[in-house]
Design a protein around this motif. Structure first.
Motif, mmCIF file in Angstrom:
data_model
loop_
_atom_site.group_PDB
_atom_site.id
_atom_site.type_symbol
_atom_site.label_atom_id
_atom_site.label_comp_id
_atom_site.label_asym_id
_atom_site.label_seq_id
_atom_site.Cartn_x
_atom_site.Cartn_y
_atom_site.Cartn_z
ATOM 1 N N PRO A 109 16.249 -21.653 17.478
ATOM 2 C CA PRO A 109 15.486 -21.099 16.358
ATOM 3 C C PRO A 109 15.948 -19.667 16.081
ATOM 4 O O PRO A 109 16.331 -18.940 17.008
ATOM 5 N N ALA A 110 15.887 -19.261 14.803
ATOM 6 C CA ALA A 110 16.497 -17.989 14.381
ATOM 7 C C ALA A 110 16.029 -16.789 15.205
ATOM 8 O O ALA A 110 16.832 -15.931 15.571
ATOM 9 N N GLU A 111 14.747 -16.744 15.521
ATOM 10 C CA GLU A 111 14.231 -15.569 16.222
ATOM 11 C C GLU A 111 14.783 -15.478 17.647
ATOM 12 O O GLU A 111 15.172 -14.403 18.120
ATOM 13 N N GLN A 112 14.840 -16.606 18.319
ATOM 14 C CA GLN A 112 15.392 -16.629 19.686
ATOM 15 C C GLN A 112 16.886 -16.310 19.666
ATOM 16 O O GLN A 112 17.395 -15.585 20.519
ATOM 17 N N GLU A 113 17.556 -16.870 18.666
ATOM 18 C CA GLU A 113 18.993 -16.609 18.560
ATOM 19 C C GLU A 113 19.258 -15.113 18.369
ATOM 20 O O GLU A 113 20.147 -14.541 18.996
ATOM 21 N N ALA A 114 18.452 -14.483 17.519
ATOM 22 C CA ALA A 114 18.629 -13.047 17.256
ATOM 23 C C ALA A 114 18.363 -12.243 18.525
ATOM 24 O O ALA A 114 19.098 -11.298 18.843
ATOM 25 N N THR A 115 17.327 -12.616 19.260
ATOM 26 C CA THR A 115 16.999 -11.902 20.502
ATOM 27 C C THR A 115 18.162 -11.979 21.486
ATOM 28 O O THR A 115 18.583 -10.967 22.054
ATOM 29 N N LEU A 116 18.692 -13.181 21.663
ATOM 30 C CA LEU A 116 19.796 -13.391 22.601
ATOM 31 C C LEU A 116 21.047 -12.655 22.143
ATOM 32 O O LEU A 116 21.698 -11.947 22.922
ATOM 33 N N TRP A 117 21.347 -12.766 20.865
ATOM 34 C CA TRP A 117 22.585 -12.172 20.353
ATOM 35 C C TRP A 117 22.541 -10.649 20.392
ATOM 36 O O TRP A 117 23.516 -9.998 20.765
ATOM 37 N N GLU A 118 21.400 -10.078 20.027
ATOM 38 C CA GLU A 118 21.290 -8.608 20.046
ATOM 39 C C GLU A 118 21.497 -8.084 21.462
ATOM 40 O O GLU A 118 22.162 -7.070 21.667
ATOM 41 N N TYR A 119 20.950 -8.781 22.426
ATOM 42 C CA TYR A 119 21.147 -8.395 23.827
ATOM 43 C C TYR A 119 22.631 -8.471 24.206
ATOM 44 O O TYR A 119 23.187 -7.535 24.803
ATOM 45 N N LEU A 120 23.274 -9.585 23.867
ATOM 46 C CA LEU A 120 24.678 -9.777 24.266
ATOM 47 C C LEU A 120 25.579 -8.730 23.626
ATOM 48 O O LEU A 120 26.490 -8.193 24.271
ATOM 49 N N GLU A 121 25.320 -8.431 22.361
ATOM 50 C CA GLU A 121 26.120 -7.400 21.672
ATOM 51 C C GLU A 121 25.949 -6.042 22.335
ATOM 52 O O GLU A 121 26.919 -5.330 22.572
ATOM 53 N N ARG A 122 24.711 -5.708 22.639
ATOM 54 C CA ARG A 122 24.412 -4.414 23.255
ATOM 55 C C ARG A 122 25.046 -4.341 24.647
ATOM 56 O O ARG A 122 25.657 -3.335 25.019
ATOM 57 N N ALA A 123 24.916 -5.413 25.416
ATOM 58 C CA ALA A 123 25.475 -5.445 26.769
ATOM 59 C C ALA A 123 27.001 -5.304 26.724
ATOM 60 O O ALA A 123 27.595 -4.609 27.550
ATOM 61 N N ALA A 124 27.620 -5.948 25.728
ATOM 62 C CA ALA A 124 29.086 -5.875 25.621
ATOM 63 C C ALA A 124 29.540 -4.458 25.259
ATOM 64 O O ALA A 124 30.552 -3.974 25.764
ATOM 65 N N MET A 125 28.786 -3.794 24.389
ATOM 66 C CA MET A 125 29.106 -2.391 24.045
ATOM 67 C C MET A 125 29.027 -1.516 25.304
ATOM 68 O O MET A 125 29.862 -0.657 25.544
ATOM 69 N N PHE A 126 28.001 -1.767 26.089
ATOM 70 C CA PHE A 126 27.714 -0.982 27.289
ATOM 71 C C PHE A 126 28.811 -1.160 28.345
ATOM 72 O O PHE A 126 29.060 -0.265 29.158
ATOM 73 N N MET A 127 29.481 -2.314 28.325
ATOM 74 C CA MET A 127 30.477 -2.621 29.356
ATOM 75 C C MET A 127 31.829 -1.958 29.073
ATOM 76 O O MET A 127 32.685 -1.896 29.955
ATOM 77 N N VAL A 128 32.019 -1.456 27.837
ATOM 78 C CA VAL A 128 33.305 -0.828 27.490
ATOM 79 C C VAL A 128 33.515 0.397 28.377
ATOM 80 O O VAL A 128 32.636 1.240 28.510
ATOM 81 N N ASN A 129 34.682 0.448 29.012
ATOM 82 C CA ASN A 129 34.956 1.562 29.925
ATOM 83 C C ASN A 129 36.250 2.306 29.596
ATOM 84 O O ASN A 129 36.668 3.188 30.340
ATOM 85 N N THR A 130 36.898 1.942 28.502
ATOM 86 C CA THR A 130 38.046 2.716 28.029
ATOM 87 C C THR A 130 38.163 2.561 26.518
ATOM 88 O O THR A 130 37.828 1.509 25.977
ATOM 89 N N MET A 131 38.618 3.609 25.859
ATOM 90 C CA MET A 131 38.816 3.529 24.419
ATOM 91 C C MET A 131 40.300 3.293 24.093
ATOM 92 O O MET A 131 40.691 3.222 22.944
ATOM 93 N N GLU A 132 41.107 3.167 25.173
ATOM 94 C CA GLU A 132 42.534 2.960 24.945
ATOM 95 C C GLU A 132 42.816 1.509 24.538
ATOM 96 O O GLU A 132 42.138 0.601 24.976
ATOM 97 N N GLU A 133 43.826 1.373 23.745
ATOM 98 C CA GLU A 133 44.218 0.005 23.320
ATOM 99 C C GLU A 133 45.058 -0.659 24.401
ATOM 100 O O GLU A 133 45.836 -0.045 25.078
#
Ligand code: HEM
Length: 133
Positions: A109-133
């Motif tokens: 359902p859309a609301e659950q999907e949004a909750t899960l996706w927002e978490y995953l996006e945020r967690a992935a941003m948080f895991m970035v440890n270098t800005m180098e390509e």
């Protein structure tokens, strides 16, 4: 009637279908990783199965399911555990691409999907440890 051993509200883990939902999410995700030329070489083990199991146990625990992850692995400390790997914007985007596909296969359902996706996006941003390509 009250009950002291049953939460009044189901956990997010239960609400989205429990273990099978997280199993499918992680299996779909790792099917993508297995074919990804940037991500696949990052995984130290030949067999992606154990890595998939760790991610699944972590997500299950995070969303209120059994705490098996911490019983086996201790405190998550995910940023620290990712420190040996180069996680730059490209790796993050590739990770999120496969995760987006995996989330789509769940048909939540859309609301659950949004909750899960927002978490995953945020967690992935948080895991970035270098800005180098
Ligand atoms: C942003 C891009 C990411 C990359 C490239 C990445 C890559 C990796 C790699 C190479 C491993 C080692 C594989 C193994 O377990 O042996 C790993 C482990 C793990 N990752 Fe990620 N990861 C990313 C983001 C995330 C996110 C957002 C989460 C959580 C929502 C996560 C959760 C985990 C967990 C739970 C483990 C196993 C930790 C352990 O107990 O040892 N990762 N990741």
């Amino acid at each position: 009637m009250t009950s002291e051993d049953q939460p009044l509200e189901p956990t997010f883990y239960d609400a989205v279908g429990g273990e099978p939902t997280f199993r499918k999410l992680v299996d779909e995700f790792y099917a993508g990783v297995a074919e990804d030329p940037l991500l696949r070489p990052m995984y130290p083990e030949e067999d992606l199965g154990p890595a998939a199991e760790r991610l699944r146990m972590f997500l299950v625990q995070y969303w209120g399911g059994p705490g098996t992850y911490s019983q086996l692995r201790g405190h998550p400390r995910l940023r620290m555990r990712h420190a040996p790997f180069t996680v730059g914007p490209r790796q993050r985007d590739a990770w999120l691409l496969h995760m987006r596909h995996a989330v789509d296969t769940l048909n939540l359902p859309a609301e659950q999907e949004a909750t899960l996706w927002e978490y995953l996006e945020r967690a992935a941003m948080f895991m970035v440890n270098t800005m180098e390509e």
